[in-house]
Design a protein around this motif. Structure first.
Motif, PDB file in Angstrom:
ATOM      1  N   PHE B 117      12.119  20.787  84.959  1.00 17.48           N
ATOM      2  CA  PHE B 117      10.945  20.723  85.080  1.00 17.48           C
ATOM      3  C   PHE B 117      10.315  19.106  85.906  1.00 17.48           C
ATOM      4  CE2 PHE B 117      11.936  22.711  81.827  1.00 17.48           C
ATOM      5  CZ  PHE B 117      10.901  23.922  82.146  1.00 17.48           C
ATOM      6  N   VAL B 118       9.551  19.399  86.853  1.00 21.45           N
ATOM      7  CA  VAL B 118       8.908  18.903  88.230  1.00 21.45           C
ATOM      8  C   VAL B 118       7.698  18.489  87.888  1.00 21.45           C
ATOM      9  CG1 VAL B 118       8.612  17.800  90.451  1.00 21.45           C
ATOM     10  CG2 VAL B 118      11.165  18.941  89.542  1.00 21.45           C
ATOM     11  N   LEU B 119       6.984  17.159  87.403  1.00 22.33           N
ATOM     12  CA  LEU B 119       5.967  16.670  87.344  1.00 22.33           C
ATOM     13  C   LEU B 119       5.506  16.132  88.980  1.00 22.33           C
ATOM     14  CD1 LEU B 119       2.786  16.516  86.657  1.00 22.33           C
ATOM     15  CD2 LEU B 119       3.151  14.674  84.772  1.00 22.33           C
ATOM     16  N   LEU B 120       4.606  16.398  89.397  1.00 22.58           N
ATOM     17  CA  LEU B 120       3.822  15.247  90.628  1.00 22.58           C
ATOM     18  C   LEU B 120       2.855  15.044  89.841  1.00 22.58           C
ATOM     19  CD1 LEU B 120       4.984  18.405  93.235  1.00 22.58           C
ATOM     20  CD2 LEU B 120       6.801  16.388  92.529  1.00 22.58           C
ATOM     21  N   ALA B 121       2.634  14.066  89.579  1.00 22.55           N
ATOM     22  CA  ALA B 121       1.200  13.072  89.119  1.00 22.55           C
ATOM     23  C   ALA B 121       0.687  12.835  89.982  1.00 22.55           C
ATOM     24  CB  ALA B 121       2.042  12.123  88.357  1.00 22.55           C
ATOM     25  N   ASN B 122      -0.277  12.526  89.821  1.00 18.02           N
ATOM     26  CA  ASN B 122      -1.379  12.044  91.049  1.00 18.02           C
ATOM     27  C   ASN B 122      -1.164  11.291  92.225  1.00 18.02           C
ATOM     28  OD1 ASN B 122      -3.362  11.162  92.503  1.00 18.02           O
ATOM     29  ND2 ASN B 122      -5.032   9.897  91.136  1.00 18.02           N
ATOM     30  N   ILE B 123      -0.831  11.197  92.934  1.00 20.53           N
ATOM     31  CA  ILE B 123      -0.312  10.701  94.326  1.00 20.53           C
ATOM     32  C   ILE B 123      -0.382  11.629  95.202  1.00 20.53           C
ATOM     33  CG2 ILE B 123       1.969  11.126  94.770  1.00 20.53           C
ATOM     34  CD1 ILE B 123       2.261   7.948  93.978  1.00 20.53           C
ATOM     35  N   ALA B 124      -0.404  10.421  96.378  1.00 24.92           N
ATOM     36  CA  ALA B 124      -0.096  11.626  97.567  1.00 24.92           C
ATOM     37  C   ALA B 124       0.259  12.608  98.106  1.00 24.92           C
ATOM     38  CB  ALA B 124      -0.386  10.547  98.781  1.00 24.92           C
ATOM     39  N   PRO B 125      -0.314  14.068  98.116  1.00 23.03           N
ATOM     40  CA  PRO B 125       0.619  15.356  98.241  1.00 23.03           C
ATOM     41  C   PRO B 125       1.063  15.036  99.220  1.00 23.03           C
ATOM     42  CG  PRO B 125      -1.952  15.485  99.116  1.00 23.03           C
ATOM     43  CD  PRO B 125      -1.962  13.988  98.546  1.00 23.03           C
ATOM     44  N   ALA B 126       1.707  14.317 100.495  1.00 24.31           N
ATOM     45  CA  ALA B 126       2.390  14.109 101.002  1.00 24.31           C
ATOM     46  C   ALA B 126       3.681  13.988 100.553  1.00 24.31           C
ATOM     47  CB  ALA B 126       2.573  13.173 102.345  1.00 24.31           C
ATOM     48  N   LEU B 127       3.456  12.600  99.878  1.00 22.19           N
ATOM     49  CA  LEU B 127       4.555  12.257  99.196  1.00 22.19           C
ATOM     50  C   LEU B 127       4.867  13.156  97.238  1.00 22.19           C
ATOM     51  CD1 LEU B 127       6.029   9.430  98.785  1.00 22.19           C
ATOM     52  CD2 LEU B 127       4.201   8.379  97.046  1.00 22.19           C
ATOM     53  N   GLN B 128       4.097  14.150  96.762  1.00 19.66           N
ATOM     54  CA  GLN B 128       4.200  15.050  96.359  1.00 19.66           C
ATOM     55  C   GLN B 128       5.365  16.231  97.026  1.00 19.66           C
ATOM     56  OE1 GLN B 128       0.174  15.906  95.149  1.00 19.66           O
ATOM     57  NE2 GLN B 128       0.536  15.395  93.523  1.00 19.66           N
ATOM     58  N   HIS B 129       4.681  16.477  98.220  1.00 18.84           N
ATOM     59  CA  HIS B 129       6.038  17.039  99.123  1.00 18.84           C
ATOM     60  C   HIS B 129       7.865  16.929  99.283  1.00 18.84           C
ATOM     61  CE1 HIS B 129       4.053  20.530 100.224  1.00 18.84           C
ATOM     62  NE2 HIS B 129       2.253  19.705 100.360  1.00 18.84           N
ATOM     63  N   HIS B 130       6.957  14.669  99.802  1.00 16.56           N
ATOM     64  CA  HIS B 130       8.229  15.025 100.143  1.00 16.56           C
ATOM     65  C   HIS B 130       9.817  15.340  98.668  1.00 16.56           C
ATOM     66  CE1 HIS B 130      11.457  11.878 101.893  1.00 16.56           C
ATOM     67  NE2 HIS B 130      11.181  11.063 100.436  1.00 16.56           N
TER      68      HIS B 130
END
Lengths: 299, 299
Positions: B117-130
């Motif tokens: 399970f992966v939660l990409l919490a609020n942060i720059a989308p580029a970092l979420q992609h990374h």
């Protein structure tokens, strides 16, 4: 059991970004009475002028609404004109002509005075008192209101609160009445003013009940398109009281479902101008949306 | 199963009409990770500066949060300062100092890459992609966002949406993203951008899920007092993902209850500054409020 409903009976001219609709049947009592009529007998108290279209009398009759308390007086019917912005949330009043309502002081027909359920729909608190004074031993009395009466008739309204079982108002009115931003604190303060049941309407966010069995969070039915929200609050309280009056047994056993029915009836109200959608709805369609709301909130 | 959470790890200075609280533990990942920790193992990805207080490392550890993905870099920890108005709804940012976040480009520890399970919490989308690029075969990926990224990184965000199972955003962000006032129309439009599940947060009005099984209207837990709503949205999505990761069986069987758990965890978040209340809550208290919400919505 029957529900007596007093409130405004009006002609509404409603402008939205997409359409202009002059002289629709409107008013708090019209919306509430049609909403309640899906569940059982309704006795209407109101007044119209000589210009009131016969087709609207026929509309009431098709809903089997008892009109012995609807007076026709010389003069013009109450006329309200309003305009909605694109998002349907902000409303601007363009015109308010009281007409025959200015001097309305009804004497209830004898057969009305024993109605066990009484809905004092939105209208001047003095008139709500006047009607309530003529009732013999109502089992359950509810009232609705609007910001205008908080501004110009607060003492009358505060006296009325002591005579009610249930008080229904929207969130901004609750804030104005109590000075409280937090809706749950506002509910507590309103109980102290008299009513055992307090219902706060929150538009598309549903409504909240506070009563002897605690809180109930009532959902709004999800609508993808709102054509005209005029009368949605009146339909909500009308549907709620109509359902309650038709239910057998204690209020506490039925009030949550009654609110859900009110919520669904209000959703149909929003889907047409004035009463246009409401008058084509069937009890089966209403039951269907209530079932759907059950599924949408179960977890 | 474990949930990997990436987002901001920050120091928050929060001013309300009643108090000033400097340098609280904050950031989307901190709130989400503590919220998720009540349900199962959490792997944190983030960065802090050399000024990051040791007591906050201890706080993460007390919640058994895996910190192998938390880097400490030379420089200062991300610092946000904000002020709330009396009604706790309007927030003003006083200061944003990115510090070590400016150059953060994490390489995930090997043991993190298999988190289901992966939660990409609020942060720059580029970092979420990374971060997502480094995951092997996640079972369920959810992301949160904020208005800032809609304004400054929309192309990145739109690409991200195609890689998600679930997208979580608040109602004003949904309106900004779709140009739609009506939340149910906005939900449909967001599905077309990629995610199978879309959750719209509505603050004290709860949240709405749209997924393969239709809509779910999730209530907010009624709070009489909001001390500090900072991080409530992050706690909501953290609690939801933590519960989902711990549940066995298909997502559809659990996602409604997961949202209700998220809603309850968020309610505790609002009852203290920063994470002060959250870190004293027990799983039993959380279960208690979920049961209460069941009673408050049943009709």
């Amino acid at each position: 059991m029957s529900v007596l409903i007093v409130g405004s009976t009006a002609l509404d001219s409603i402008k939205t970004p997409k359409a202009v609709n002059p002289r629709l049947l409107g008013g708090s009592a019209s919306h509430a009475a049609v909403a309640a009529s899906f569940f059982g007998p309704v006795k209407l108290v109101g007044v119209v002028g000589e210009d009131f279209p016969q087709r609207y009398v026929q509309l009431y009759k098709r809903h089997r609404i008892d009109l012995r308390g609807l007076q026709t007086l010389p003069g013009k019917t109450f006329h309200w004109a309003g305009e909605y912005e694109a998002n349907m949330n902000n409303r601007r009043t363009l015109k308010t002509e009281l007409g025959v309502f200015e001097t309305f002081n009804p004497t209830l027909p004898e057969v009305y005075r024993d109605a066990p359920f009484v809905l004092l729909a939105n209208i001047a608190p003095a008139l709500q008192h006047h009607v309530l004074n003529q009732m013999r031993r109502p089992r359950f009395v509810a009232a609705d209101t609007m910001d205008l009466w908080l501004n110009v008739a607060l003492p009358d309204l505060l006296k009325l609160l002591k005579r009610l079982d249930a008080f229904v108002l929207n969130d901004s009115e609750a804030q104005q009445l109590t000075g409280e931003d937090n809706v749950f604190v506002a509910l507590k303060k309103i109980h102290r003013l008299g009513p055992k049941y307090v219902v706060i309407k929150q538009g598309s966010h549903g409504s909240i009940l506070s009563g002897p069995q605690g809180l109930f969070i009532c959902p709004a039915y999800p609508l993808r398109k709102v054509v005209d929200p005029t009368g949605a609050g009146d339909s909500f309280v009308g549907g709620m009281m109509g359902y309650l009056a038709a239910a057998k047994g204690p209020i506490d056993r039925h009030i949550r479902r009654a609110m859900t029915y009110g919520s669904v009836v209000a959703s149909f109200c929003c889907e047409g101008f004035g009463l246009q959608r409401m008058t084509r709805v069937t009890r089966g369609q209403i039951d269907g949306r209530v079932k759907e709301l059950e599924r949408l909130t179960r977890f």
